[in-house]
Design an enzyme around this catalytic site. Structure first.
Site, PDB file in Angstrom:
ATOM      1  N   HIS A 106      -1.433   0.065  -9.784  1.00 48.68           N
ATOM      2  CA  HIS A 106      -1.861  -0.562  -8.456  1.00 48.68           C
ATOM      3  C   HIS A 106      -2.151  -2.683  -9.688  1.00 48.68           C
ATOM      4  O   HIS A 106      -2.912  -2.407  -9.745  1.00 48.68           O
ATOM      5  CB  HIS A 106      -2.416  -0.470  -8.556  1.00 48.68           C
ATOM      6  CG  HIS A 106      -2.938  -1.056  -6.478  1.00 48.68           C
ATOM      7  ND1 HIS A 106      -3.499  -0.404  -5.794  1.00 48.68           N
ATOM      8  CD2 HIS A 106      -2.704  -2.274  -7.028  1.00 48.68           C
ATOM      9  CE1 HIS A 106      -3.362  -1.436  -4.539  1.00 48.68           C
ATOM     10  NE2 HIS A 106      -3.565  -2.685  -5.311  1.00 48.68           N
ATOM     11  N   ARG A 162       1.047  -1.272  -0.281  1.00 46.91           N
ATOM     12  CA  ARG A 162       0.039   0.015  -0.392  1.00 46.91           C
ATOM     13  C   ARG A 162       0.888   1.774   0.412  1.00 46.91           C
ATOM     14  O   ARG A 162       1.616   1.448   0.569  1.00 46.91           O
ATOM     15  CB  ARG A 162      -1.061   0.521   1.354  1.00 46.91           C
ATOM     16  CG  ARG A 162      -2.093  -0.927   1.497  1.00 46.91           C
ATOM     17  CD  ARG A 162      -2.842  -0.872   0.337  1.00 46.91           C
ATOM     18  NE  ARG A 162      -4.123  -1.406  -0.192  1.00 46.91           N
ATOM     19  CZ  ARG A 162      -4.506  -2.397  -0.651  1.00 46.91           C
ATOM     20  NH1 ARG A 162      -3.511  -3.013  -1.450  1.00 46.91           N
ATOM     21  NH2 ARG A 162      -5.095  -3.536  -0.419  1.00 46.91           N
TER      22      ARG A 162
END
Ligand code: NAP
Ligand code: GLV
Length: 309
Positions: free
Chosen positions: A269, A221
């Site tokens: 991502h 993250r």
């Protein structure tokens, strides 16, 4: 049995059709405000209104591995959270990280630049033994990545909350083991869940302890990394580069320094995507087990809200 689907990042129709086909006895529907109460839900970052209107839900099945966004919401204690447990993600993560490690180790970026100038030139090989890869997080993804990197005979270190023993991997654990792990690491890979304990863990103090010329790969993250500290350590020459797949703000804003930095590779991502077939098969199997009366505690991927993952 009713199953509500509330997915913020994708068109729900194919998911609903697939879940319905896997569980023909269920009534699977797309959630909208005012929808009837469901027993289970399949969600990815639902609005708080969804939770508030469906307090009777027994289990929220998260269409991803990380539950940090769900745990920031107000969720009744009676509602269990179950995350994806691999579901085709670990092989993707292993190929992404092996690619990033070998691209850096073999200096393929420099060969791309040489080709652009029609320039035939060898580069001196690095010593593999000097390229120890350290994985933060030895869970479902971290362990698979550690084993994949080990196949290429890099020394591999791993760090987790609780102690581990994994063949061929030097394991460290807990706060007391972090410095020793960092000092022994040349390529740092983050595969931790985002929790209050791991937020900002990659910062000037910790990244400075990596070996000089270290490389950072963040596939967990964005908030694990302090952006300014990474940029400063790259500019000071302590770090050689970074491959970043996750960011504090996504999509990464146009003006962010990471986009144009010559030592940073950015991907949007994508290191391990949620795969529909694998995810639905896993979730349907878990719902069927619960319907047969098997205990919730027996489900892989059950989240412990106290641990935060
Ligand atoms: P997991 O199986 O829950 O593994 C988490 C690992 O982190 C465990 O080894 C755990 O230690 C360790 N850990 C947790 N808190 C720690 C702490 N405070 N100190 C040291 N170690 C700690 O999770 P996973 O399935 O491997 O997924 C990891 C993360 O990857 C997810 O949470 C998600 O954020 C991210 N992810 C990213 C993508 C992407 O496309 N970029 C895709 C999927 C997942 P213990 O083993 O001791 O519990
Ligand atoms: C993706 O980032 C996930 O957590 O599955």
């Amino acid at each position: 049995m009713k199953i509500a689907v509330c997915l913020s990042n994708t068109k729900p129709a194919p998911w609903i059709a697939s879940l319905q086909a896997a569980l023909p006895q269920a009534e699977v529907f797309e959630w909208a405000p005012g929808a009837p109460p469901a027993d289970y839900a399949l969600v990815w970052t639902p609005p708080q209104q969804f939770i508030d209107e469906q307090p009777q839900l027994k289990v929220l099945f998260n269409a991803g591995a990380g539950v940090d966004a769900l745990l920031r919401m107000q969720i009744p204690a009676s509602m269990a959270l179950v995350r994806l447990d691999d579901a085709g993600m670990s092989v993707q993560m292993a190929e992404y990280v092996v690619h990033a490690v070998t691209r850096h180790f073999r200096e393929f970026q420099a060969y791309d630049q040489a080709q652009a100038q029609s320039h035939w030139a060898y580069r001196k090989p690095h010593r593999r033994q000097e390229f120890s890869v350290g994985i933060l997080g030895l869970g479902i993804l971290g362990r698979r990545v550690a084993q994949a990197v080990r196949q290429f005979e890099f020394p591999v270190n791993g760090w987790s909350r609780t102690p581990k023993q994994i063949d061929g991997i030097q394991c460290f654990s807990g706060e007391h083991g972090l410095s020793e792990f960092l000092v022994a690491t040349r390529v740092l890979v983050c595969l931790l869940p985002l929790t209050p304990d791991t937020q900002g863990l990659m910062n000037r103090r910790t990244l400075s302890q990596l070996q000089t010329g270290a490389y950072v790969i963040n596939v967990a993250r964005g908030a694990h990394l302090v952006d300014e500290d990474l940029l400063a350590l790259l500019d000071e020459g302590h770090l050689a580069g970074a491959t970043l797949d996750v960011f504090r703000t996504e999509p990464l804003p146009q003006a962010h320094a990471f986009w144009q930095h010559p030592k940073i590779t950015v991907t949007p991502h994508i290191s391990a995507r949620t795969l529909r077939d694998e995810s639905i098969a896993q979730i349907a199997k878990k719902i069927a087990a619960l319907q047969r009366g098997e205990p919730l505690a027996s489900l892989a991927g059950l989240v412990d809200p106290k641990k935060g993952y």
